[in-house]
Structure formats: structure tokens, C-alpha cells
Motif scaffolding. Structure first.
Motif, short mmCIF file in Angstrom:
data_model
loop_
_atom_site.label_atom_id
_atom_site.label_comp_id
_atom_site.label_asym_id
_atom_site.label_seq_id
_atom_site.Cartn_x
_atom_site.Cartn_y
_atom_site.Cartn_z
N VAL A 1 -5.04 6.95 -0.04
CA VAL A 1 -4.61 6.09 0.60
C VAL A 1 -4.87 5.14 -1.24
CG1 VAL A 1 -3.84 6.05 2.58
CG2 VAL A 1 -6.23 4.99 1.83
N ILE A 2 -4.03 3.90 -1.42
CA ILE A 2 -3.84 3.30 -2.02
C ILE A 2 -3.21 1.93 -2.36
CG2 ILE A 2 -4.07 5.23 -4.04
CD1 ILE A 2 -1.67 4.61 -5.40
N PRO A 3 -3.71 0.87 -3.42
CA PRO A 3 -3.24 -0.25 -2.77
C PRO A 3 -1.97 -0.13 -4.37
CG PRO A 3 -5.39 -0.58 -4.37
CD PRO A 3 -5.23 0.78 -3.51
N LYS A 4 -1.24 -0.70 -4.39
CA LYS A 4 0.23 -0.41 -5.24
C LYS A 4 -0.05 -1.52 -6.46
CE LYS A 4 4.43 0.06 -2.83
NZ LYS A 4 5.39 0.01 -2.09
N LYS A 5 -1.19 -2.57 -5.92
CA LYS A 5 -1.11 -3.49 -6.65
C LYS A 5 -2.52 -2.31 -8.24
CE LYS A 5 -4.33 -7.97 -7.87
NZ LYS A 5 -4.96 -8.46 -7.29
N GLU A 6 -2.94 -2.36 -9.25
CA GLU A 6 -3.71 -1.91 -9.74
C GLU A 6 -5.03 -1.89 -10.30
OE1 GLU A 6 -1.43 0.43 -13.12
OE2 GLU A 6 -3.15 -0.38 -14.41
N VAL A 7 -6.30 -1.67 -9.52
CA VAL A 7 -7.14 -2.83 -9.71
C VAL A 7 -7.73 -1.44 -9.62
CG1 VAL A 7 -9.43 -3.94 -8.54
CG2 VAL A 7 -6.95 -3.89 -8.49
N LEU B 1 -5.99 -2.67 2.60
CA LEU B 1 -6.12 -1.54 2.65
C LEU B 1 -6.58 -0.90 3.97
CD1 LEU B 1 -5.46 0.76 0.47
CD2 LEU B 1 -7.34 0.16 -0.11
N TRP B 2 -8.08 -0.86 4.53
CA TRP B 2 -8.41 -0.55 5.19
C TRP B 2 -7.81 -0.16 6.57
CZ3 TRP B 2 -11.90 3.21 4.65
CH2 TRP B 2 -13.05 2.59 3.80
N ILE B 3 -7.15 -1.33 7.07
CA ILE B 3 -5.79 -1.64 7.87
C ILE B 3 -4.69 -0.39 7.82
CG2 ILE B 3 -4.53 -2.63 9.39
CD1 ILE B 3 -6.51 -4.61 8.70
N PHE B 4 -4.45 -0.43 7.04
CA PHE B 4 -3.70 0.83 5.89
C PHE B 4 -4.53 2.52 6.41
CE2 PHE B 4 -0.86 3.13 3.28
CZ PHE B 4 0.48 3.08 3.18
N ALA B 5 -5.37 2.56 5.90
CA ALA B 5 -6.40 3.74 5.67
C ALA B 5 -6.21 4.46 7.51
CB ALA B 5 -7.53 3.83 4.88
N GLN B 6 -6.50 2.95 8.10
CA GLN B 6 -6.91 3.42 9.70
C GLN B 6 -5.26 4.17 10.00
OE1 GLN B 6 -7.03 0.46 12.25
NE2 GLN B 6 -8.11 1.58 13.30
N TYR C 1 0.87 -0.99 -0.25
CA TYR C 1 0.47 -0.42 0.12
C TYR C 1 0.74 1.27 -0.09
CZ TYR C 1 -2.90 -3.56 1.18
OH TYR C 1 -3.88 -4.97 1.29
N TYR C 2 0.18 2.37 -0.34
CA TYR C 2 1.08 3.61 -0.56
C TYR C 2 0.05 4.21 -0.69
CZ TYR C 2 4.09 7.34 -2.22
OH TYR C 2 5.83 8.33 -2.77
N ALA C 3 0.85 6.16 0.89
CA ALA C 3 -0.08 7.43 1.42
C ALA C 3 0.26 8.03 0.94
CB ALA C 3 -0.36 7.06 2.49
N PHE C 4 -0.33 8.98 -0.09
CA PHE C 4 0.30 10.14 -0.87
C PHE C 4 -1.29 11.06 -0.34
CE2 PHE C 4 -1.43 10.52 -4.57
CZ PHE C 4 -1.79 8.92 -5.00
N LEU C 5 -0.10 12.51 -0.47
CA LEU C 5 -0.92 14.17 -0.75
C LEU C 5 -1.84 14.23 -1.70
CD1 LEU C 5 0.84 16.25 1.60
CD2 LEU C 5 -0.61 14.87 1.82
N ASP C 6 -3.37 14.60 -1.39
CA ASP C 6 -3.58 14.81 -3.38
C ASP C 6 -3.52 16.06 -3.50
OD1 ASP C 6 -6.65 14.28 -4.24
OD2 ASP C 6 -5.94 15.78 -4.34
N ILE C 7 -2.58 16.08 -4.23
CA ILE C 7 -1.72 17.42 -5.25
C ILE C 7 -2.95 18.26 -5.41
CG2 ILE C 7 -2.51 16.38 -7.67
CD1 ILE C 7 0.99 17.62 -6.23
N ASN C 8 -5.30 18.14 -5.29
CA ASN C 8 -6.07 19.24 -5.21
C ASN C 8 -6.42 19.21 -4.00
OD1 ASN C 8 -4.84 20.69 -8.04
ND2 ASN C 8 -5.67 18.74 -8.55
N PRO C 9 -6.02 19.54 -2.76
CA PRO C 9 -6.80 18.82 -1.95
C PRO C 9 -7.64 20.06 -1.38
CG PRO C 9 -4.94 20.43 -1.28
CD PRO C 9 -4.19 19.83 -3.03
N ILE C 10 -9.08 19.30 -0.62
CA ILE C 10 -9.66 20.21 -0.80
C ILE C 10 -10.15 20.90 1.12
CG2 ILE C 10 -11.29 19.08 -2.28
CD1 ILE C 10 -12.66 17.19 0.06
N ALA C 11 -9.16 19.96 1.24
CA ALA C 11 -8.50 20.29 2.68
C ALA C 11 -7.23 20.45 3.25
CB ALA C 11 -8.99 19.33 4.11
#
Ligand code: AMP
Length: 135
Positions: A40-46, A60-65, A24-34
Motif C-alpha cells: 500500500v502506497i501514497p500516490k504522492k511521491e515521498v 495511509l494506515w487507515i487505507f492499509a487497515q 492511496y493505492y494498493a497492489f500485489l507485490d510482483i515478487n511475493p513472499i506469500a
């Protein structure tokens, strides 16, 4: 064909990295609303979040938590709001958005304009609060 988010995972396109594990990977949204708006995304492309297999989805949800807890510690707010849209980028992702009021999760309002340095500082602050094993 690889998505823009796969290119971010591979480093072909730069991102403001918040956290990373094998899957998994987490990064800042480039056009943030806040301030602190994180993806947060799975590295696997789905494409569609709910097409992930159960194991990948629960991971993914645990990574998001873990990411949400770090985000709230770095960007104090009442709650971390969650949104799943996926109308723009066909690579499953969860939006994590610091919330103080309902209006903070309005995707139609003008996006925040942050400098590179501001993005870097926010990403670094969240990363510093990220705790536990990333798997
Ligand atoms: P949606 O697919 O509707 O959930 O929207 C995709 C989100 O990804 C939007 O909030 C965009 O601002 C964000 N986004 C698109 N490209 C990038 C990028 N290169 N780096 C960070 N965030 C991005």
C-alpha cells in the motif's frame, strides 16, 4: 524523477490493482513472499514512510487497515503481518503479508512464482472483499 511506484499509479507500468482512492493505492507485490503479499502506497511521491505528514501517514494506515481486512478475507490466515523496508524502492510503502507462522515473513527466502492469471485472481479476490469508503 518519478519512481517505479509513481509509474504504477499513473498506469505507465502495469500492476495487479487491489484498491485505490484519491490518495492511496494498493497492489500485489510482483515478487511475493506469500500468496496475497500486497503493497500500500501514497500516490504522492515521498521516499521515506516516516517523512509523510501526519495526515497523509494516518490516512495511509487507515487505507492499509481496510486492505488488510480484505486481504485476510480473501486469503485466510492467522494474521496480516506488516513490514516497512523501503530499501529497494524510494517511494513509501507498507508490505501486508498473510501470516500463519513467523517464517512467512522472511524476505530472504525464494519468492513465489505465480502466473499472470494467479496474480489477477488474487487481486480480484481481495478487491471483492474491500469494504468502505476509499479516501
Ligand atoms: P523494499 O523497497 O525493500 O520494501 O522492496 C520493494 C518491494 O517492491 C519488493 O518486495 C519488490 O518485489 C516490490 N516491487 C518492485 N517493483 C515492483 C513492481 N513493478 N510491481 C510490484 N511490486 C514491485
Amino acid at each position: 524523477m518519478s519512481t517505479i511506484f509513481s509509474k504504477i499509479v499513473s498506469g505507465e507500468i502495469p500492476s495487479y490493482r487491489v484498491a485505490e482512492s484519491d490518495r492511496y493505492y494498493a497492489f500485489l507485490d510482483i515478487n511475493p513472499i506469500a500468496k496475497g503479499h500486497t503493497l500500500v502506497i501514497p500516490k504522492k511521491e515521498v521516499d521515506y514512510l516516516f517523512d509523510l505528514d501526519e495526515e497523509a501517514l494516518s490516512g495511509l494506515w487507515i487505507f492499509a487497515q481496510k486492505t488488510a481486512k480484505a486481504l485476510q478475507a480473501a486469503v485466510p490466515c492467522k494474521r496480516i503481518g506488516v513490514a516497512v523496508l523501503g530499501l529497494e524502492v524510494p517511494h513509501a510503502h507498507i508490505h501486508l503479508i498473510p501470516l500463519n507462522r513467523e517464517a512467512d515473513v522472511d524476505f530472504k527466502k525464494p519468492k513465489l512464482k505465480l502466473t499472470k492469471e494467479e496474480f489477477e485472481n488474487i487481486a480480484k479476490a481481495i478487491a471483492a472483499k474491500w469494504e468502505g469508503e476509499a479516501n
